[in-house]
Design a protein around this motif. Structure first.
Motif, mmCIF file in Angstrom:
data_model
loop_
_atom_site.group_PDB
_atom_site.id
_atom_site.type_symbol
_atom_site.label_atom_id
_atom_site.label_comp_id
_atom_site.label_asym_id
_atom_site.label_seq_id
_atom_site.Cartn_x
_atom_site.Cartn_y
_atom_site.Cartn_z
ATOM 1 N N ASP A 54 0.815 -1.208 0.000
ATOM 2 C CA ASP A 54 0.000 0.000 0.000
ATOM 3 C C ASP A 54 0.853 1.264 0.000
ATOM 4 N N ASN A 55 2.167 1.119 -0.103
ATOM 5 C CA ASN A 55 3.057 2.267 -0.157
ATOM 6 C C ASN A 55 3.009 2.846 -1.573
ATOM 7 N N GLU A 56 2.533 4.094 -1.703
ATOM 8 C CA GLU A 56 2.360 4.707 -3.019
ATOM 9 C C GLU A 56 3.676 4.833 -3.775
ATOM 10 N N GLU A 57 4.777 5.088 -3.073
ATOM 11 C CA GLU A 57 6.078 5.230 -3.721
ATOM 12 C C GLU A 57 6.521 3.909 -4.358
ATOM 13 N N ILE A 58 6.310 2.806 -3.672
ATOM 14 C CA ILE A 58 6.660 1.491 -4.215
ATOM 15 C C ILE A 58 5.778 1.159 -5.403
ATOM 16 N N ILE A 59 4.488 1.407 -5.280
ATOM 17 C CA ILE A 59 3.563 1.132 -6.381
ATOM 18 C C ILE A 59 3.937 1.963 -7.599
ATOM 19 N N TYR A 60 4.262 3.236 -7.400
ATOM 20 C CA TYR A 60 4.649 4.103 -8.514
ATOM 21 C C TYR A 60 5.938 3.586 -9.168
ATOM 22 N N GLY A 61 6.914 3.208 -8.354
ATOM 23 C CA GLY A 61 8.178 2.695 -8.893
ATOM 24 C C GLY A 61 7.992 1.435 -9.715
ATOM 25 N N ILE A 62 7.149 0.539 -9.247
ATOM 26 C CA ILE A 62 6.911 -0.714 -9.965
ATOM 27 C C ILE A 62 6.169 -0.446 -11.274
ATOM 28 N N THR A 63 5.131 0.391 -11.219
ATOM 29 C CA THR A 63 4.359 0.636 -12.441
ATOM 30 C C THR A 63 5.166 1.417 -13.468
ATOM 31 N N GLU A 64 6.064 2.294 -13.016
ATOM 32 C CA GLU A 64 6.903 3.034 -13.960
ATOM 33 C C GLU A 64 7.947 2.135 -14.616
ATOM 34 N N SER A 65 8.328 1.044 -13.940
ATOM 35 C CA SER A 65 9.367 0.176 -14.480
ATOM 36 C C SER A 65 8.826 -0.934 -15.368
ATOM 37 N N VAL A 66 7.503 -1.063 -15.459
ATOM 38 C CA VAL A 66 6.921 -2.108 -16.293
ATOM 39 C C VAL A 66 7.296 -1.839 -17.744
ATOM 40 N N ARG A 67 7.795 -2.868 -18.398
ATOM 41 C CA ARG A 67 8.224 -2.821 -19.796
ATOM 42 C C ARG A 67 9.377 -1.855 -20.032
ATOM 43 N N LYS A 68 10.181 -1.620 -19.027
ATOM 44 C CA LYS A 68 11.337 -0.739 -19.171
ATOM 45 C C LYS A 68 12.565 -1.438 -18.594
ATOM 46 N N ALA A 69 13.693 -1.132 -19.198
ATOM 47 C CA ALA A 69 14.962 -1.666 -18.710
ATOM 48 C C ALA A 69 15.931 -0.504 -18.538
ATOM 49 N N SER A 70 16.782 -0.598 -17.531
ATOM 50 C CA SER A 70 17.852 0.379 -17.343
ATOM 51 C C SER A 70 19.094 -0.174 -18.015
ATOM 52 N N TYR A 71 19.807 0.691 -18.740
ATOM 53 C CA TYR A 71 20.955 0.242 -19.515
ATOM 54 C C TYR A 71 22.090 1.238 -19.357
ATOM 55 N N ARG A 72 23.288 0.719 -19.119
ATOM 56 C CA ARG A 72 24.511 1.528 -19.125
ATOM 57 C C ARG A 72 25.418 0.966 -20.216
ATOM 58 N N SER A 73 25.985 1.855 -21.002
ATOM 59 C CA SER A 73 26.844 1.433 -22.101
ATOM 60 C C SER A 73 28.115 0.791 -21.561
ATOM 61 N N ILE A 74 28.452 -0.353 -22.126
ATOM 62 C CA ILE A 74 29.673 -1.033 -21.690
ATOM 63 C C ILE A 74 30.905 -0.206 -22.050
ATOM 64 N N LYS A 75 30.820 0.588 -23.111
ATOM 65 C CA LYS A 75 31.943 1.465 -23.474
ATOM 66 C C LYS A 75 32.160 2.516 -22.393
ATOM 67 N N ASP A 76 31.067 3.096 -21.866
ATOM 68 C CA ASP A 76 31.194 4.091 -20.794
ATOM 69 C C ASP A 76 31.755 3.468 -19.523
ATOM 70 N N ILE A 77 31.302 2.257 -19.217
ATOM 71 C CA ILE A 77 31.808 1.564 -18.028
ATOM 72 C C ILE A 77 33.302 1.309 -18.160
ATOM 73 N N LEU A 78 33.723 0.802 -19.324
ATOM 74 C CA LEU A 78 35.143 0.509 -19.527
ATOM 75 C C LEU A 78 35.998 1.775 -19.506
ATOM 76 N N LYS A 79 35.494 2.858 -20.087
ATOM 77 C CA LYS A 79 36.242 4.124 -20.042
ATOM 78 C C LYS A 79 36.479 4.562 -18.600
ATOM 79 N N TYR A 80 35.504 4.295 -17.747
ATOM 80 C CA TYR A 80 35.603 4.710 -16.356
ATOM 81 C C TYR A 80 36.534 3.805 -15.543
ATOM 82 N N ILE A 81 36.477 2.497 -15.751
ATOM 83 C CA ILE A 81 37.221 1.580 -14.877
ATOM 84 C C ILE A 81 38.592 1.183 -15.407
ATOM 85 N N ILE A 82 38.866 1.401 -16.662
ATOM 86 C CA ILE A 82 40.106 0.885 -17.246
ATOM 87 C C ILE A 82 41.350 1.496 -16.594
#
Length: 161
Positions: A54-82
């Protein structure tokens, strides 16, 4: 605790610092949100029990994430950690070969919500492969490990590689 120990940082200071760090990391390694074409029935486990959230923040977070994926470019990650790996003498600047391991794992987050995380690690760092801080998240999405979903999501990763 803050009343007893006044030298401790207050919650708002810690929260502000977290927001600042998130902004800095977003500038260094941007986080992209992408749509995935999946059936909404694969997002949550099917069960006849009633969901007791019944927490509105959790419900909003779940409904906003439906059919969505978070993505970070592997090139950006490698530039940062190399540079870090070069400083630790794990990677040799004269040898440009980096051996990557890309893996995914599905997790239950609570009883009804499942997430899949796709990570990469540098196999050149053989002594630290079991350390979670040396695994870098590329993709995170709600759902199950399904070939069609993974194929849709990994198109950007394949393009980057």
């Amino acid at each position: 605790m803050a009343k007893i120990y006044p030298e401790l940082d207050r919650e708002y200071i810690i929260s502000n610092e977290k927001l600042n760090l998130d902004k800095i990391m977003q500038d260094i390694i941007p986080l992209y949100i992408m749509d995935i074409n999946i059936n909404s029935s694969t997002i949550f486990a099917t069960n006849n029990e009633e969901i007791h959230i019944d927490n509105e923040e959790i419900i909003y977070g779940i409904t906003e994430s439906v059919r969505k994926a978070s993505y970070r470019s592997i090139k950006d990650i490698l530039k940062y950690i190399i540079l870090f790996y070069i400083e630790e003498n794990i990677l040799d600047p004269s040898n440009s070969l980096i051996i990557l391991r890309i893996s995914d794992d599905g997790q239950n987050v609570g009883y009804y919500v499942k997430y899949v995380m796709i990570t990469c690690s540098i196999l050149n760092d053989i002594s630290n492969l079991q350390i979670s801080e040396r695994h870098y998240t590329i993709v995170l999405y709600p759902g199950i490990e399904d070939y069609q979903i993974l194929q849709n999501i990994l198109m950007l990763l394949i393009h980057d590689l």
